[in-house]
Design a protein around this motif. Structure first.
Motif, mmCIF file in Angstrom:
data_model
loop_
_atom_site.group_PDB
_atom_site.id
_atom_site.type_symbol
_atom_site.label_atom_id
_atom_site.label_comp_id
_atom_site.label_asym_id
_atom_site.label_seq_id
_atom_site.Cartn_x
_atom_site.Cartn_y
_atom_site.Cartn_z
ATOM 1 N N ASP A 235 -28.475 4.908 35.202
ATOM 2 C CA ASP A 235 -29.441 3.923 35.428
ATOM 3 C C ASP A 235 -28.092 2.490 35.412
ATOM 4 O O ASP A 235 -29.086 2.149 36.881
ATOM 5 N N ASP A 236 -27.690 2.372 35.122
ATOM 6 C CA ASP A 236 -27.090 1.035 35.142
ATOM 7 C C ASP A 236 -26.062 1.091 36.021
ATOM 8 O O ASP A 236 -26.497 0.538 37.228
ATOM 9 N N LYS B 177 -26.660 2.698 38.878
ATOM 10 C CA LYS B 177 -28.107 2.741 40.428
ATOM 11 C C LYS B 177 -29.034 1.090 40.328
ATOM 12 O O LYS B 177 -28.690 1.000 41.469
ATOM 13 N N SER B 178 -29.292 0.371 39.506
ATOM 14 C CA SER B 178 -29.271 -0.325 39.232
ATOM 15 C C SER B 178 -28.377 -1.507 39.840
ATOM 16 O O SER B 178 -28.560 -2.655 40.797
ATOM 17 N N LYS B 179 -27.213 -1.468 39.408
ATOM 18 C CA LYS B 179 -25.927 -2.223 40.236
ATOM 19 C C LYS B 179 -25.715 -2.033 41.443
ATOM 20 O O LYS B 179 -25.561 -2.977 42.305
ATOM 21 N N ALA C 249 -28.783 -1.188 43.336
ATOM 22 C CA ALA C 249 -29.598 -1.427 44.011
ATOM 23 C C ALA C 249 -29.319 -2.865 44.508
ATOM 24 O O ALA C 249 -30.148 -3.245 45.413
ATOM 25 N N LYS C 250 -28.651 -3.460 43.441
ATOM 26 C CA LYS C 250 -28.518 -5.570 43.681
ATOM 27 C C LYS C 250 -27.871 -5.548 45.285
ATOM 28 O O LYS C 250 -28.125 -6.031 46.162
ATOM 29 N N SER D 31 -36.530 -8.388 42.349
ATOM 30 C CA SER D 31 -35.355 -7.759 41.678
ATOM 31 C C SER D 31 -34.629 -8.729 40.444
ATOM 32 O O SER D 31 -34.673 -8.329 38.839
ATOM 33 N N ALA E 130 -36.706 -8.192 37.201
ATOM 34 C CA ALA E 130 -36.890 -7.024 36.310
ATOM 35 C C ALA E 130 -34.986 -7.154 36.251
ATOM 36 O O ALA E 130 -35.139 -6.594 34.674
ATOM 37 N N GLU E 131 -34.101 -7.965 36.220
ATOM 38 C CA GLU E 131 -33.074 -8.357 34.770
ATOM 39 C C GLU E 131 -33.949 -9.177 33.752
ATOM 40 O O GLU E 131 -32.775 -8.772 32.616
#
Length: 172
Positions: free
Chosen positions: A117-118, A120-122, A124-125, A167, A170-171
């Motif tokens: 998930d980390d 994927k999140s990075k 995605a940004k 985005s 969400a952080e």
């Protein structure tokens, strides 16, 4: 039966090293994109003289082209960065922590990845930033022929703004 189970689990755990193919491939592709984009930037800088020697009318056209190429370079560097983050993240998740990064005083929070998930999140940004930059690059060459084109452009700006807002939200 326990011996078979133990052997199978050892083989299964060892299969994580297949990820090295993705790690090495992504790392090589990242390096290639950094080199290609740096060459493009060098080429852009070589044409700077053309801009300085151009007439005022020609400068308007050259300026738009040069800004578009500069934005394209940002896009190339962002994509290379995605591949680098992806490569490092996969390595840390599946193979081993990168000891050099752990011991470094300059350890970057961007590269700290604890789960898929980390990662994927990075990613995605950074992908979102590529989309924003691409939207800006395309908008430089847009020709508005009627009012509906302007409405579509405004709607695109609204969508980009909302994506950035959500985005960021969400952080926190």
């Amino acid at each position: 039966m326990e011996l078979l189970e133990k052997y199978f689990e050892k083989m299964l755990w060892g299969s994580r090293f297949m990820v090295l193919a993705a790690v090495i491939s992504s790392l090589l592709l990242s390096l290639a994109l950094f080199v290609i984009t740096a060459i493009d930037v060098g080429s852009l800088m070589a044409h700077l003289g053309d801009y300085l020697n151009a007439t005022i009318e020609a400068r308007k056209v050259l300026k738009i082209e040069m800004v578009a190429h500069a934005v394209g370079a940002i896009d190339g560097f962002l994509l290379a960065t995605i591949l680098l983050i992806f490569s490092l993240g996969l390595y840390e998740l599946f193979i081993s922590d990168i000891d050099e990064a752990q011991n470094s005083k300059r350890s970057s929070k961007v590269l700290v990845i604890n789960s898929l998930d980390d990662l994927k999140s990075k990613l995605a940004k950074v992908i979102l930033m590529i989309l924003v930059v691409t939207f800006f690059e395309v908008s430089l060459s847009m020709a508005f022929t009627d009012a509906l084109d302007l409405v579509y452009f405004a709607f695109g700006i609204l969508m980009v703004s909302l994506a950035l807002y959500f985005s960021h939200r969400a952080e926190h």
